[in-house]
Design an enzyme around this catalytic site. Structure first.
Site, short mmCIF file in Angstrom:
data_model
loop_
_atom_site.label_atom_id
_atom_site.label_comp_id
_atom_site.label_asym_id
_atom_site.label_seq_id
_atom_site.Cartn_x
_atom_site.Cartn_y
_atom_site.Cartn_z
N TYR B 298 0.84 -1.21 0.00
CA TYR B 298 0.00 0.00 0.00
C TYR B 298 0.87 1.25 0.00
O TYR B 298 1.73 1.43 0.87
CB TYR B 298 -0.89 -0.02 1.24
CG TYR B 298 -2.08 0.91 1.19
CD1 TYR B 298 -3.30 0.46 0.70
CD2 TYR B 298 -2.00 2.22 1.65
CE1 TYR B 298 -4.41 1.29 0.67
CE2 TYR B 298 -3.11 3.06 1.63
CZ TYR B 298 -4.31 2.59 1.14
OH TYR B 298 -5.41 3.41 1.12
N TYR B 342 -5.14 5.97 -6.73
CA TYR B 342 -5.45 5.70 -5.33
C TYR B 342 -6.87 5.17 -5.25
O TYR B 342 -7.82 5.92 -5.14
CB TYR B 342 -5.30 6.99 -4.54
CG TYR B 342 -5.77 6.94 -3.10
CD1 TYR B 342 -5.08 6.18 -2.15
CD2 TYR B 342 -6.88 7.67 -2.68
CE1 TYR B 342 -5.50 6.15 -0.83
CE2 TYR B 342 -7.30 7.63 -1.36
CZ TYR B 342 -6.62 6.87 -0.44
OH TYR B 342 -7.04 6.85 0.87
#
Ligand SMILES: [Zn+2]
Lengths: 304, 389
Positions: B298, B342
């Site tokens: 991430y 994102y």
């Protein structure tokens, strides 16, 4: 600029009643048309037209207004209807005035020695208009300029008489509020009294921050408070550049301060340029008032 | 105390379908429609229909309820629906929830989804100025009056301490992460940075956002939706795509855990919650860092990629920047959230599936074991996905 269409406008009806009524009666030029004023005018404007010099010279037509200007006390020649019109507008809040444009017509040239007289009339009053300056009425007056019985020119003059647009009063920009609830109200009450209160576990005596209704180390729900001594060091920091927020001026430094008691809290490092804040820098607690309801504990950098 | 033994979830379920909308600055349609489009696309990919679905999982932050997505997609009755909290920390946990449901027979086909107009609507990066006086609101409230208002600034606080502790500059520490993501994104037509690789110099020249974070350390906020279809490994055998077997799935929260503001605990140079996830993933999968062929870590901001590599044991604390610079592990091969988009980590799960299928734009030949992680700085989750052995 826009018409305020469809609005009842009693005032406009009253103002219209002044159309055609005099704004100046039997005005007279302060000086006869004369060569020195013509020369000054031409020099200032760089106008070299030979028609305006020598024997048989005429005055530049655009000087029309110069011959009828009222001088330093400009309002003395106003006729009563015009005074009333302006007073009505003043009462309605249209207290500001700005000249917007003028038009002239020239019927025959003026020559040195001509003595001008003039009368002005309220030619028209516009419906209510809203402009960037404010809301009001355009008032047009027409001045007829004569020499003897002959009409030599007309001068139309338009003003906006208006209520200045009220810029919405911007409340001063304020910092975000602390988020106060039943679990942390005691901390913020302490801050109001310029005390930095840490929670102390009733069982293991561990100090803790942020405030919570129980001890993360032993789970004990009971606690009392101790006053932080106010000494600390910068454990970490951020310099905020973007995006900008109201009440903050980037770049600014936010510190994570480790207090002498061993707990950490986020605050501002003050008294030190944002680019001089460093990890390990000693800091000392102070309280700053930011607005009528916000006091914050901040930390002043202690430089060597 | 978190789990200390291998759990029994590993190997029971698989990701059998992936589907996404385009990633854009302005989708021009509702978040619900994006969710429905992504879900339909994932079901098509899986060779299943909406009528096959009996479970839905999403994020608590998602605005499209399970029941509404079910209606919009023509699904029937649902026997399982669940939502996971903590922002992007939910990403891998949605798959864990689905696997739990499938493994226990609570549901047979579960779709996980996340869709938002995070770019044209409310951008998280624009910050927070107010919170309600709930326990969650109060936790964030300790920082708001001082102007620490944005996700970048919350991450920057830990990043600064990391640099200080290991004696690194922002350029040498974060530059390799930023460059690697854009190198991969450059080959990915779905990515914001498609065709636009960057250099270390570009990174170093990009403007400060929240020092020590620069613009190129920040993710590409986007509109879009991503969905994933999970079913049992048995049913997966009858479906058209090679399954991505969920060899391990885990959630983790650390001691003194906060959401983005875990400033008050230990040394601020790691991600203890990801340590919880890592231990459980290694235990349950029986794998070790050296077994992993692709890492999808991430990356809403580059610093936490370094801390994750260290928490998972790919390298020692403080050594991750060198590890990334040396390309020791194919990392975020879709371009990550720094380079692709994102999408709250869900696009990373899809990339892990593509690697196992052999269809990534930056394919690692024969990749059969992929690690995926979810949001960092928050309670989080992770997956080890493997090709059918
Ligand atoms: Zn205690």
């Amino acid at each position: 600029m826009g018409d305020d269409d469809g609005l009842d406008d009693d005032l406009h009806a009253r103002l219209k009643g002044y159309e055609g009524r005099p704004s100046t009666v039997a005005g007279a030029g302060r000086d006869p048309v004369n060569a020195p004023m013509i020369r000054h005018w031409c020099e200032v404007l760089g106008d070299t037209n030979p028609a305006y010099t020598g024997p048989g010279a005429t005055a530049p037509p655009t000087m029309l207004q110069a011959w009828i200007m009222a001088g330093l006390s400009p309002h003395t020649g106003r006729a009563r209807p015009y005074e009333e019109l302006l007073a009505l507008l003043d009462e309605a809040g249209c207290t500001s005035i700005v000249a917007t444009d003028c038009e002239q017509e020239y019927l025959r040239p003026l020559r040195p020695g001509d003595e001008v007289t003039y009368d002005s009339v309220i030619e028209s009053v516009s419906p209510r208009k809203t402009t960037k300056l404010g809301t009001g009425y355009f008032v047009t007056t027409r001045t007829d300029v004569r020499v003897g019985p002959d009409l030599v020119g007309t001068h139309r003059f338009r003003v906006l008489k208006y209520a200045p647009a009220r810029r919405p009063a911007k409340p001063p920009e304020r910092r975000p509020r602390p988020v106060v609830n039943r679990d942390n109200a005691g901390f913020w009450e302490g801050v109001r009294d310029h005390r930095l209160l840490l929670q102390r576990c009733a069982d293991c005596a561990g100090l803790r921050f942020p405030w919570l209704p129980g001890c993360a180390d032993c789970g004990c729900p009971d606690w009392d408070t101790v006053d932080a001594c106010g000494e600390g060091t910068v454990f970490s920091y951020v310099v905020l550049h973007h995006p900008p927020f109201p009440a903050f001026e980037p770049p600014y430094a936010i510190g994570l301060v480790e207090l002498a008691e061993g707990v950490r809290m986020v605050s501002n490092v003050v008294g030190v340029p944002y680019d001089k804040v460093r990890i390990g820098m000693p800091v000392r607690l102070e309280f700053r008032r930011y607005d009528d309801e916000l006091v914050l504990p901040v930390f002043k950098g202690v430089t060597a | 105390m978190s789990a200390r033994t291998r759990d029994s979830l590993g190997g029971r379920a698989a990701v059998v379908g992936i589907g996404a909308t385009e990633f854009s600055k302005d989708s021009g349609r509702s978040e619900l429609r994006l969710a429905a489009e992504a879900v339909r696309a994932a079901l098509d990919d899986a060779g299943l229909t909406p009528a096959d679905v009996d479970g839905l999982v999403t994020f608590t932050m998602d605005t499209s309820p399970e029941i509404t997505v079910a209606q919009a997609c023509g699904m029937g009755e649902l026997s399982f629906f669940s939502r996971v909290h903590y922002g992007g920390g939910a990403a891998c946990a949605t798959v864990q929830q689905a696997a739990l449901a499938v493994a226990t027979g609570v549901a047979e086909v579960v779709v996980c989804y996340r869709a938002f107009n995070e770019r044209s609507g409310r951008r998280f990066g624009s910050g927070v100025r107010h919170r309600e006086p709930s326990a969650e609101g109060a936790a964030l409230g300790w920082t708001l009056p001082f102007g620490l208002l944005t996700p970048a600034s919350w991450v920057a606080m830990a990043a600064q301490r990391y640099l200080y502790t290991y004696g690194l500059t922002p350029e040498e520490a974060f530059g390799p992460v930023a460059v690697t993501a854009r190198r991969h994104a450059a080959a990915n037509p779905a990515a914001y940075f498609h065709g636009r690789p960057i250099t270390l110099a570009d990174h170093a020249a990009s403007r400060w956002i929240a020092e020590p974070l620069r613009l190129l350390d920040c993710c590409q906020e986007t509109d879009g939706g991503q969905a994933l279809v999970v079913t049992s490994v048995e049913r997966a055998r009858d479906l058209p795509r090679p399954p991505a077997v969920i060899a391990a799935a885990a959630q983790g929260a650390g001691r003194a855990q906060e959401q983005m503001t875990s400033f008050y605990r230990d040394d601020l140079t790691g991600l203890p919650e990801m340590g919880v996830v890592a231990r459980q993933l290694w235990r349950t999968s029986g794998l070790a860092p050296a077994d992993i062929e692709v890492g999808i870590l991430y990356d809403h901001f580059s610093p936490f990629v370094l801390m994750q590599l260290e928490e998972f044991g790919f390298c020692a604390p403080g050594e991750a920047a060198g590890f990334v610079a040396a390309d020791r592990l194919p990392l975020n091969t879709h371009g990550g959230q720094l380079g692709e988009a994102y999408l709250h980590g869900m696009n990373g799960v899809a990339e892990a599936v593509r690697q196992l299928r052999g269809t990534s734009v930056n394919q690692v030949p024969g990749a059969s074991r992929v690690l995926v992680t979810a949001g960092t700085g928050v309670p989080t989750s992770g997956l080890v996905l493997t090709a059918q052995g």
